[in-house]
Scaffold this active site. Sequence first.
Site, PDB file in Angstrom:
ATOM      1  N   SER A 120       0.841  -1.218   0.000  1.00 40.73           N
ATOM      2  CA  SER A 120       0.000   0.000   0.000  1.00 40.73           C
ATOM      3  C   SER A 120       0.860   1.245   0.000  1.00 40.73           C
ATOM      4  O   SER A 120       2.024   1.216   0.382  1.00 40.73           O
ATOM      5  CB  SER A 120      -0.883   0.020   1.238  1.00 40.73           C
ATOM      6  OG  SER A 120      -1.679  -1.122   1.279  1.00 40.73           O
TER       7      SER A 120
HETATM    8  N1  SAH Z   1       1.510  -5.386   4.503  1.00 38.15           N
HETATM    9  C1  SAH Z   1       2.005  -5.832   3.238  1.00 38.15           C
HETATM   10  C2  SAH Z   1       0.964  -5.667   2.148  1.00 38.15           C
HETATM   11  C3  SAH Z   1       0.583  -6.962   1.629  1.00 38.15           C
HETATM   12  S1  SAH Z   1      -0.743  -6.975   0.477  1.00 38.15           S
HETATM   13  C4  SAH Z   1       3.320  -5.186   2.873  1.00 38.15           C
HETATM   14  O1  SAH Z   1       3.785  -4.282   3.566  1.00 38.15           O
HETATM   15  O2  SAH Z   1       3.910  -5.618   1.899  1.00 38.15           O
HETATM   16  C5  SAH Z   1      -1.868  -8.017   1.327  1.00 38.15           C
HETATM   17  C6  SAH Z   1      -1.406  -9.406   1.617  1.00 38.15           C
HETATM   18  O3  SAH Z   1      -2.446 -10.087   2.301  1.00 38.15           O
HETATM   19  C7  SAH Z   1      -1.096 -10.242   0.378  1.00 38.15           C
HETATM   20  O4  SAH Z   1       0.229 -10.652   0.419  1.00 38.15           O
HETATM   21  C8  SAH Z   1      -2.061 -11.422   0.483  1.00 38.15           C
HETATM   22  O5  SAH Z   1      -1.513 -12.640   0.037  1.00 38.15           O
HETATM   23  C9  SAH Z   1      -2.329 -11.443   1.983  1.00 38.15           C
HETATM   24  N2  SAH Z   1      -3.539 -12.169   2.385  1.00 38.15           N
HETATM   25  C10 SAH Z   1      -4.766 -12.181   1.819  1.00 38.15           C
HETATM   26  N3  SAH Z   1      -5.593 -12.995   2.502  1.00 38.15           N
HETATM   27  C11 SAH Z   1      -4.871 -13.510   3.536  1.00 38.15           C
HETATM   28  C12 SAH Z   1      -5.142 -14.426   4.596  1.00 38.15           C
HETATM   29  N4  SAH Z   1      -6.346 -15.005   4.758  1.00 38.15           N
HETATM   30  N5  SAH Z   1      -4.152 -14.719   5.455  1.00 38.15           N
HETATM   31  C13 SAH Z   1      -2.918 -14.171   5.335  1.00 38.15           C
HETATM   32  N6  SAH Z   1      -2.591 -13.314   4.350  1.00 38.15           N
HETATM   33  C14 SAH Z   1      -3.557 -12.985   3.460  1.00 38.15           C
END
Ligand code: SAH
Length: 295
Positions: A120
Site C-alpha cells: 500500500s
Molecule cells: N503489509 C504488506 C501488504 C501486503 S498486500 C506489505 O507491507 O507488503 C496483502 C497481503 O495479504 C497479500 O500478500 C495477500 O496474500 C495477503 N492475504 C490475503 N488474505 C490472507 C489471509 N487469509 N491470510 C494471510 N494473508 C492474506
Amino acid sequence: MSHGQAERKPRRFPLQLDQIPAGASAAAAARASREVLRPQAPLQQAVQDRLRQTTPQGVGLDSAPVRQRMVKRLSAEGIDHPGLLDAFARVPRHLFVDTALVNQAYEDTSLPIGLGQTISKPSVVAAMIQLLCVRPGLSTQAAQAVPRPDLAARPLGNCLEIGTGCGYQAALLAHLSRQVVSIERLRDLHLKARHNLDALRRSVPGWPDVRLVYGDGMIGHAPQAPYDTLIAAAGGSSLPQAWLDQLAPGGRLVAPTDDGRQGQVLVIVDRLPDGSLKHSRAGAVLFVPLKSGMT
Ligand code: SAH
C-alpha cells in the site's frame, strides 16, 4: 618427432618433487601453520554479497534524506505520532520492492510485490498504523494493576498483522510494538518477507524481530493471543470472528472491509475494558481481497 622434443625440454608442469627448492616448501609450510583457519569465511562473504545485491546501488535511495522527504510529506498530511514518523524514517522501503521499481519506492504510491499483490502507499499505511498508536485503550492498559511502562515507547503492544506481503509494514510495526506476529497465506511472499527482514536484521544491529507465520490469517494466530493491536492488509466481506476473539481489552483492530453499499471501507473495532466491542469506520479504501486457505 614431438616425442623427441619432450625428451629434450625439462618438464615445467607439474613440478616434480625434486624440482621444488627446499627453502620454498619450508617457508610455505611455516606460512600455513601461522594462518588462522576460517571455515565460515566463504559463508560470511556470501551473506555480504547477497546484502549488496539487495541494496540497489547508484540511485541514492540508501540515504536518510530521501526517506526524510517522505516523512515530511506524511507529517504535512497530518501524521503526527513521533514514534511512527521515526519508524518511517528508519525503514528502507526501497529494499522491499523489486529492483525495477526502486525509483518509485518513496513516492506516495502503491507498488506491485508479485503474485498479484501490492504494497500500500505510505500515506495509507501511516494512517492505519496511527489509528492503532492512538487507540483509546492505551491509557487504561498502561495504568493497569500490573503497569506496562513499555507501552509509551511501544504503543502497539502485542501486534498481529494479517497479510505480511513483502514485510515492509511488518518492519514499521516492529519499531512500535513489543512483539509483531505477521501471517501470510502465499508461501512465496512469506519467504520473500523472511529474506527481506533477515537481511535488515543482519545489517542493522538491534533491528527488531518479527514472528512470521505461513498460514491463513482468517483464523488469526491463537498461540500468541490476545493482541493489543490487529491490522489487516487485505479486505474481506466481513470481519473474521477469530480477530475479534483474539483482541485484548483495551485493544484496537483496523481492517478494510466490504460494507456492501460503499464498497471497501476502513473498519475500526475497540475492545472496551468491560469486554464489549465498539465499531466505527473511517473512509473508503482499496485493498487486495482477503482470501482463505494457503498457497
Ligand atoms: N503489509 C504488506 C501488504 C501486503 S498486500 C506489505 O507491507 O507488503 C496483502 C497481503 O495479504 C497479500 O500478500 C495477500 O496474500 C495477503 N492475504 C490475503 N488474505 C490472507 C489471509 N487469509 N491470510 C494471510 N494473508 C492474506
